[in-house]
Write an enzyme that holds these catalytic residues in place. Structure first.
Site, PDB file in Angstrom:
ATOM      1  N   GLU A   2     -15.133  13.537 -14.540  1.00  0.00           N
ATOM      2  CA  GLU A   2     -14.521  14.547 -13.686  1.00  0.00           C
ATOM      3  C   GLU A   2     -15.395  14.862 -12.477  1.00  0.00           C
ATOM      4  O   GLU A   2     -14.898  15.025 -11.365  1.00  0.00           O
ATOM      5  CB  GLU A   2     -14.245  15.820 -14.485  1.00  0.00           C
ATOM      6  CG  GLU A   2     -13.195  15.668 -15.573  1.00  0.00           C
ATOM      7  CD  GLU A   2     -11.824  15.296 -15.019  1.00  0.00           C
ATOM      8  OE1 GLU A   2     -11.593  15.460 -13.809  1.00  0.00           O
ATOM      9  OE2 GLU A   2     -10.993  14.828 -15.802  1.00  0.00           O
ATOM     10  N   CYS A  13       4.047  10.767  -7.051  1.00  0.00           N
ATOM     11  CA  CYS A  13       4.345  11.910  -6.180  1.00  0.00           C
ATOM     12  C   CYS A  13       3.167  12.162  -5.239  1.00  0.00           C
ATOM     13  O   CYS A  13       2.554  13.218  -5.225  1.00  0.00           O
ATOM     14  CB  CYS A  13       4.636  13.152  -7.025  1.00  0.00           C
ATOM     15  SG  CYS A  13       5.377  14.521  -6.108  1.00  0.00           S
ATOM     16  N   CYS A  65       9.816   8.361  -4.744  1.00  0.00           N
ATOM     17  CA  CYS A  65      10.828   9.104  -5.490  1.00  0.00           C
ATOM     18  C   CYS A  65      11.763   8.178  -6.270  1.00  0.00           C
ATOM     19  O   CYS A  65      12.326   8.571  -7.292  1.00  0.00           O
ATOM     20  CB  CYS A  65      11.625   9.994  -4.540  1.00  0.00           C
ATOM     21  SG  CYS A  65      10.602  11.235  -3.685  1.00  0.00           S
ATOM     22  N   CYS A 113      10.347   7.786  -9.657  1.00  0.00           N
ATOM     23  CA  CYS A 113       9.918   9.014 -10.327  1.00  0.00           C
ATOM     24  C   CYS A 113      10.799   9.338 -11.530  1.00  0.00           C
ATOM     25  O   CYS A 113      12.033   9.390 -11.411  1.00  0.00           O
ATOM     26  CB  CYS A 113       9.949  10.185  -9.349  1.00  0.00           C
ATOM     27  SG  CYS A 113       9.433  11.747 -10.112  1.00  0.00           S
ATOM     28  N   CYS A 161      14.076  17.355  -9.425  1.00  0.00           N
ATOM     29  CA  CYS A 161      13.110  17.751  -8.405  1.00  0.00           C
ATOM     30  C   CYS A 161      13.776  18.563  -7.295  1.00  0.00           C
ATOM     31  O   CYS A 161      14.633  18.062  -6.559  1.00  0.00           O
ATOM     32  CB  CYS A 161      12.436  16.509  -7.813  1.00  0.00           C
ATOM     33  SG  CYS A 161      11.221  16.902  -6.544  1.00  0.00           S
TER      34      CYS A 161
END
Length: 338
Positions: free
Chosen positions: A38, A237, A244, A247, A253
């Site tokens: 991270e 996204c 899209c 997606c 959405c």
DNA sequence: TTCCAGGCGG
DNA sequence: CCGCCCGGAA
């Protein structure tokens, strides 16, 4: 089931089939390893992090080993990841974990967020991804996805707004009663078998030789939610040109329904220029030092040749010294700190 | 150019 | 809240 239940199920299925096979995922890394991933990923693409993380964890597998490493080695190993102060903070973090927590990463948000280099995002990510706890993870990807899908607008730049935080917390799925996540025994073969989920293939992992292991940790719904929303933001996204068509939740959405208003506008935090900035100069100085043999110094005249503007160069060297990234010797030469 | 699994100091 | 901190890739 929350309002996001149906979407969560579809995202979970998409995640199972499409998650990138990053080496710290799927229960293959210790909590410390997840934290390292991270920190390395802060403002840095995951694809660039992978080789650094693998080498790093092979060399310093736990906090104690990193804590006792020479600073010069840590800075050099950070290589071209960028923002090298992250490397020093990670080592400071390792010292605290080794000294104050007996080399075991605290299983506690408040303790994590108090560690050097660990802010709200990283502490939340470790709680969710490493410890499997139910906590809202809020980063640029999740903010963008949730804002688009549920509010129908682009996320604003700057810090996460209270509205965005409330949204993320409200949508976070409940985990129910399962304790399956605790059945995992990290680092051994005694791991809960997730059966059919085990053969999912990563999207961009051609370069990786290892396949995802069949033994998988069964994640809680909140963890899968965090992972899948974040992954969707990273892979589908995206900020500029979202895919899209590909997606899994396009039908739900609000942003797509509204005709993707304001797509491509500069809604995210404006980025600094780089050419000619102190960041470029600092980067050049450190790059020159990393290229030296161990324990070698960069002579004063070689330092001077790195950048025309000596006023700026001296200021940058001073700031690097302040940050503990370089040491200035009396004769004007430079070296990496011990 | 812009973006990227942010954090920190002022 | 604002500016700074690196480097690579689309």
């Amino acid at each position: 089931m929350t309002e996001s239940g149906d979407i969560a199920l579809r995202l979970a299925a998409w995640w199972e089939a499409n998650a990138r096979d990053l080496p710290w995922r799927f229960g293959r890394a210790t909590p410390w390893g997840v934290l390292v991933s991270e920190v390395m990923s802060q403002q840095t693409q995951m694809s660039r992090v992978v080789p650094y993380w693998t080498t790093w964890m092979g060399r310093w597998p736990d906090a104690r080993s990193l804590a006792s490493a020479p600073k010069a080695d840590v800075i050099t190993a950070w290589g071209r990841l960028g923002y090298p102060r992250r490397a020093l903070r990670l080592q400071e973090c390792a010292r605290v974990v080794a000294d104050d927590y007996a080399d075991e990463l605290p299983h506690d948000y408040d303790a994590l967020v108090a560690l050097p280099g660990i802010g709200d995002y990283t502490a939340s990510a470790v709680m969710s991804f490493a410890f499997g706890e139910r906590i809202a993870v809020i980063d640029t990807n999740i903010r963008r996805v949730l804002s688009r899908v549920f509010l129908g607008v682009e996320s604003r730049g700057g810090a996460a707004s209270p509205v965005e935080r409330a949204l993320a917390n409200r949508l976070l799925p409940d985990d129910g009663f399962t304790d399956m996540a605790d059945m995992v025994v990290r680092g051994s073969g005694a791991v809960e078998d997730a059966g059919d989920a085990g053969d999912a293939k990563g999207m961009n992992n051609k370069a990786r030789s290892g396949r995802r292991p069949r033994a998988r940790r069964r994640e809680r719904p909140s963890v899968v939610w965090n992972q899948s929303v974040m992954e969707l933001g990273a892979v589908v996204c995206t900020a500029k040109s979202p895919l899209c068509e590909a997606c899994p939740i396009a039908d739900d959405c609000a942003f797509l329904k509204a005709g993707r208003p304001g797509l491509g506008e500069r809604r995210t935090r404006p980025r600094q220029r780089f050419q000619g900035t102190d960041r470029q100069v600092r980067g050049m100085v450190l790059e020159a030092l990393r290229a030296l043999p161990a324990n070698a110094v960069l002579a004063r005249n070689e330092v001077a040749g790195l950048w025309k503007d000596h006023v700026q160069l001296d200021a940058c060297i001073a700031s690097l010294d302040d940050d503990g990234l370089v040491e200035m010797l009396p004769d004007g030469s430079l070296r990496l700190p011990r």
